[in-house]
Design an enzyme around this catalytic site. Structure first.
Site, short mmCIF file in Angstrom:
data_model
loop_
_atom_site.label_atom_id
_atom_site.label_comp_id
_atom_site.label_asym_id
_atom_site.label_seq_id
_atom_site.Cartn_x
_atom_site.Cartn_y
_atom_site.Cartn_z
N GLY A 56 0.93 -1.18 0.25
CA GLY A 56 0.06 -0.05 0.10
C GLY A 56 0.84 1.18 0.07
N GLU A 80 22.83 -5.41 -19.60
CA GLU A 80 23.12 -6.53 -20.40
C GLU A 80 22.12 -6.71 -21.75
OE1 GLU A 80 24.62 -10.11 -18.89
OE2 GLU A 80 25.78 -8.92 -17.70
#
Length: 99
Positions: A56, A80
């Site tokens: 929340g 990468e």
């Protein structure tokens, strides 16, 4: 939501393991390595977003580790090889399998 997070994690792990198994047996592992990398990045981002939602409003506070996970998960899509490059590699390898 937690079940979906677990499924994404396990599916990404299975793709990586398949890539490792192919490598161990001396087979070309580019296809499953790229799938594992791409799906792992997608799963990490989605799971981090879901974790923030589970927490929340506290998910955005620096006091909780979920906030850092959300920031760190984004790097997996960039590091990468971007998602687009991984998709190109997967498409190329898929076509090579059936041609």
């Amino acid at each position: 939501m937690l079940a979906e997070m677990a499924m994404r994690y396990e599916l990404a792990k299975l793709a990586v393991w398949r890539s490792c198994a192919d490598y161990d047996e001396g087979r070309r592992n580019t296809y499953y390595a790229s799938i594992g990398k791409l799906y792992g990045a997608i799963a990490a981002n989605r799971n981090a977003s879901d974790a923030v939602q589970v927490f929340g409003g506290n998910g955005y506070n620096k006091e909780y580790p979920v906030e850092k996970l959300m920031r760190d998960a984004k790097i997996f899509q960039i590091y990468e090889g971007t998602d687009q490059i991984q998709k190109l590699i997967i498409g190329r390898e898929h076509m090579l399998k059936y041609m």
